[in-house]
Design a protein around this motif. Sequence first.
Motif, PDB file in Angstrom:
ATOM      1  N   ARG A   1       0.855  -1.193   0.000  1.00  0.00           N
ATOM      2  CA  ARG A   1       0.000   0.000   0.000  1.00  0.00           C
ATOM      3  C   ARG A   1       0.888   1.238   0.000  1.00  0.00           C
ATOM      4  O   ARG A   1       1.779   1.384   0.817  1.00  0.00           O
ATOM      5  CB  ARG A   1      -0.908   0.030   1.217  1.00  0.00           C
ATOM      6  N   PHE A   2       0.608   2.123  -0.955  1.00  0.00           N
ATOM      7  CA  PHE A   2       1.293   3.406  -1.055  1.00  0.00           C
ATOM      8  C   PHE A   2       0.269   4.499  -0.770  1.00  0.00           C
ATOM      9  O   PHE A   2      -0.855   4.452  -1.276  1.00  0.00           O
ATOM     10  CB  PHE A   2       1.850   3.626  -2.465  1.00  0.00           C
ATOM     11  N   THR A   3       0.670   5.502  -0.002  1.00  0.00           N
ATOM     12  CA  THR A   3      -0.181   6.662   0.253  1.00  0.00           C
ATOM     13  C   THR A   3       0.522   7.890  -0.311  1.00  0.00           C
ATOM     14  O   THR A   3       1.733   8.065  -0.103  1.00  0.00           O
ATOM     15  CB  THR A   3      -0.453   6.836   1.762  1.00  0.00           C
ATOM     16  N   PHE A   4      -0.245   8.706  -1.018  1.00  0.00           N
ATOM     17  CA  PHE A   4       0.283   9.913  -1.662  1.00  0.00           C
ATOM     18  C   PHE A   4      -0.505  11.136  -1.219  1.00  0.00           C
ATOM     19  O   PHE A   4      -1.720  11.053  -1.016  1.00  0.00           O
ATOM     20  CB  PHE A   4       0.165   9.799  -3.192  1.00  0.00           C
ATOM     21  N   THR A   5       0.173  12.261  -1.108  1.00  0.00           N
ATOM     22  CA  THR A   5      -0.499  13.541  -0.896  1.00  0.00           C
ATOM     23  C   THR A   5      -0.393  14.343  -2.184  1.00  0.00           C
ATOM     24  O   THR A   5       0.507  14.116  -3.001  1.00  0.00           O
ATOM     25  CB  THR A   5       0.128  14.350   0.261  1.00  0.00           C
ATOM     26  N   TYR A   6      -1.334  15.258  -2.362  1.00  0.00           N
ATOM     27  CA  TYR A   6      -1.328  16.132  -3.532  1.00  0.00           C
ATOM     28  C   TYR A   6      -1.991  17.450  -3.150  1.00  0.00           C
ATOM     29  O   TYR A   6      -2.631  17.564  -2.096  1.00  0.00           O
ATOM     30  CB  TYR A   6      -2.032  15.469  -4.725  1.00  0.00           C
ATOM     31  N   ASP A   7      -1.858  18.447  -3.990  1.00  0.00           N
ATOM     32  CA  ASP A   7      -2.406  19.776  -3.725  1.00  0.00           C
ATOM     33  C   ASP A   7      -3.862  19.826  -4.197  1.00  0.00           C
ATOM     34  O   ASP A   7      -4.119  19.889  -5.396  1.00  0.00           O
ATOM     35  CB  ASP A   7      -1.576  20.825  -4.458  1.00  0.00           C
ATOM     36  N   PRO A   8      -4.833  19.825  -3.258  1.00  0.00           N
ATOM     37  CA  PRO A   8      -6.243  19.815  -3.658  1.00  0.00           C
ATOM     38  C   PRO A   8      -6.720  21.155  -4.236  1.00  0.00           C
ATOM     39  O   PRO A   8      -7.775  21.212  -4.856  1.00  0.00           O
ATOM     40  CB  PRO A   8      -6.979  19.480  -2.358  1.00  0.00           C
ATOM     41  N   SER A   9      -5.937  22.204  -4.067  1.00  0.00           N
ATOM     42  CA  SER A   9      -6.360  23.513  -4.577  1.00  0.00           C
ATOM     43  C   SER A   9      -6.386  23.554  -6.101  1.00  0.00           C
ATOM     44  O   SER A   9      -6.970  24.463  -6.690  1.00  0.00           O
ATOM     45  CB  SER A   9      -5.449  24.624  -4.041  1.00  0.00           C
ATOM     46  N   LEU A  10      -5.787  22.557  -6.751  1.00  0.00           N
ATOM     47  CA  LEU A  10      -5.789  22.504  -8.218  1.00  0.00           C
ATOM     48  C   LEU A  10      -7.083  21.903  -8.768  1.00  0.00           C
ATOM     49  O   LEU A  10      -7.256  21.803  -9.976  1.00  0.00           O
ATOM     50  CB  LEU A  10      -4.574  21.737  -8.724  1.00  0.00           C
TER      51      LEU A  10
ATOM     52  N   CYS B   1      -5.198  13.457  -0.096  1.00  0.00           N
ATOM     53  CA  CYS B   1      -4.383  12.246  -0.141  1.00  0.00           C
ATOM     54  C   CYS B   1      -5.212  11.062  -0.619  1.00  0.00           C
ATOM     55  O   CYS B   1      -6.436  11.105  -0.625  1.00  0.00           O
ATOM     56  CB  CYS B   1      -3.781  11.949   1.229  1.00  0.00           C
ATOM     57  N   PHE B   2      -4.520  10.022  -1.007  1.00  0.00           N
ATOM     58  CA  PHE B   2      -5.176   8.770  -1.375  1.00  0.00           C
ATOM     59  C   PHE B   2      -4.174   7.635  -1.230  1.00  0.00           C
ATOM     60  O   PHE B   2      -2.964   7.854  -1.206  1.00  0.00           O
ATOM     61  CB  PHE B   2      -5.738   8.814  -2.801  1.00  0.00           C
ATOM     62  N   SER B   3      -4.698   6.412  -1.136  1.00  0.00           N
ATOM     63  CA  SER B   3      -3.871   5.209  -1.068  1.00  0.00           C
ATOM     64  C   SER B   3      -4.244   4.281  -2.204  1.00  0.00           C
ATOM     65  O   SER B   3      -5.392   4.247  -2.651  1.00  0.00           O
ATOM     66  CB  SER B   3      -4.092   4.473   0.260  1.00  0.00           C
ATOM     67  N   ILE B   4      -3.253   3.528  -2.650  1.00  0.00           N
ATOM     68  CA  ILE B   4      -3.454   2.485  -3.646  1.00  0.00           C
ATOM     69  C   ILE B   4      -2.765   1.229  -3.143  1.00  0.00           C
ATOM     70  O   ILE B   4      -1.815   1.318  -2.362  1.00  0.00           O
ATOM     71  CB  ILE B   4      -2.909   2.906  -5.038  1.00  0.00           C
ATOM     72  N   ALA B   5      -3.250   0.070  -3.546  1.00  0.00           N
ATOM     73  CA  ALA B   5      -2.617  -1.196  -3.184  1.00  0.00           C
ATOM     74  C   ALA B   5      -2.126  -1.841  -4.467  1.00  0.00           C
ATOM     75  O   ALA B   5      -2.875  -1.977  -5.435  1.00  0.00           O
ATOM     76  CB  ALA B   5      -3.605  -2.102  -2.459  1.00  0.00           C
ATOM     77  N   VAL B   6      -0.861  -2.228  -4.477  1.00  0.00           N
ATOM     78  CA  VAL B   6      -0.222  -2.744  -5.684  1.00  0.00           C
ATOM     79  C   VAL B   6       0.100  -4.225  -5.492  1.00  0.00           C
ATOM     80  O   VAL B   6       0.731  -4.609  -4.505  1.00  0.00           O
ATOM     81  CB  VAL B   6       1.070  -1.947  -5.983  1.00  0.00           C
ATOM     82  N   ILE B   7      -0.325  -5.034  -6.460  1.00  0.00           N
ATOM     83  CA  ILE B   7      -0.031  -6.471  -6.407  1.00  0.00           C
ATOM     84  C   ILE B   7       1.440  -6.695  -6.765  1.00  0.00           C
ATOM     85  O   ILE B   7       2.069  -5.849  -7.419  1.00  0.00           O
ATOM     86  CB  ILE B   7      -0.957  -7.285  -7.335  1.00  0.00           C
ATOM     87  N   PRO B   8       2.006  -7.831  -6.361  1.00  0.00           N
ATOM     88  CA  PRO B   8       3.423  -8.098  -6.639  1.00  0.00           C
ATOM     89  C   PRO B   8       3.794  -8.004  -8.125  1.00  0.00           C
ATOM     90  O   PRO B   8       4.863  -7.494  -8.459  1.00  0.00           O
ATOM     91  CB  PRO B   8       3.635  -9.513  -6.095  1.00  0.00           C
ATOM     92  N   TYR B   9       2.953  -8.492  -9.018  1.00  0.00           N
ATOM     93  CA  TYR B   9       3.269  -8.430 -10.456  1.00  0.00           C
ATOM     94  C   TYR B   9       3.484  -6.986 -10.899  1.00  0.00           C
ATOM     95  O   TYR B   9       4.460  -6.665 -11.580  1.00  0.00           O
ATOM     96  CB  TYR B   9       2.156  -9.081 -11.287  1.00  0.00           C
ATOM     97  N   THR B  10       2.561  -6.108 -10.537  1.00  0.00           N
ATOM     98  CA  THR B  10       2.672  -4.699 -10.936  1.00  0.00           C
ATOM     99  C   THR B  10       3.904  -4.064 -10.305  1.00  0.00           C
ATOM    100  O   THR B  10       4.605  -3.283 -10.952  1.00  0.00           O
ATOM    101  CB  THR B  10       1.399  -3.928 -10.536  1.00  0.00           C
ATOM    102  N   LEU B  11       4.176  -4.395  -9.067  1.00  0.00           N
ATOM    103  CA  LEU B  11       5.351  -3.851  -8.381  1.00  0.00           C
ATOM    104  C   LEU B  11       6.635  -4.248  -9.107  1.00  0.00           C
ATOM    105  O   LEU B  11       7.522  -3.425  -9.306  1.00  0.00           O
ATOM    106  CB  LEU B  11       5.371  -4.346  -6.938  1.00  0.00           C
TER     107      LEU B  11
END
Length: 194
Positions: A118-127, A153-163
Motif C-alpha cells: 500500500r502506497f499513500t500519496f499527498t497532492y495539492d487539492p487547490s488545483l 491524499c489517497f492510497s493504492i494497493a499494488v499487487i506483486p506483479y505490478t510492483l
Amino acid sequence: MFTGIIEEIGHVVRVEREGANLQLYVKCSFANELKVDQSVAHNGVCLTVVAIEGDTYQVTAIAETLRKTHLGDLQVGDEVNLERGMLLGTRLDGHIVQGHIDQIGTCVAVKEEGGSTRFTFTYDPSLGNVVIEKGSVTVNGVSLTVVDAGKDCFSIAVIPYTLTHTNLHNLKVGSVVNLEFDVIGKYVARLVSH
C-alpha cells in the motif's frame, strides 16, 4: 490515448538540456518498432519520439511539461514506465489515460500488507483534482484503483506483479510521482463547479 498498463520499464541513457527543454534518450526493447512522431507515455507523460537509433530513442520535454511533472529530475540510469499509444479495437485493460499529467504528488507512506504493497500519496487539492474510493488514478503512468481517499491524499494497493513490472518498486517515503486523475471525474468536477 493510453490505458495505464505499462508495457516495459525503459532506462534513461542520456539527458541533455536544450534551452528550456529537456532531451531524454531512453533505451527499451521496442525502440526499433517506433516511428518518429509516435507518442509514448513516460511515467505517464505523453511525449513524441523525435529520433531513433538502435535500441534507443529520443523525446523532448518542454518547459510546461517540466513544470507539471517530475521528468526534470530524471537522471542517467533511472527507470521509466513506458506505454505506447492504445490500439483501437483491443481490450481496454486499465482505464482511459490521456498522458497529460495533472500534477505531482508525494509518497508519504509505504506499507507491506501480506500480498500487496500500500502506497499513500499527498497532492495539492487547490488545483481542483479529486479522487474517490474505488475510482481510477494514474501514478507514474500506472492505472490503479484508489483504496482510500481523503481531501488531499489517497492510497493504492499494488499487487506483486505490478510492483515488479513497473518502477513503482523504487518508491519510498518522499518520492515524487506524476499523477493523472480520472478524465471522467475531471469533467464531472468541472461541470459541478460551474
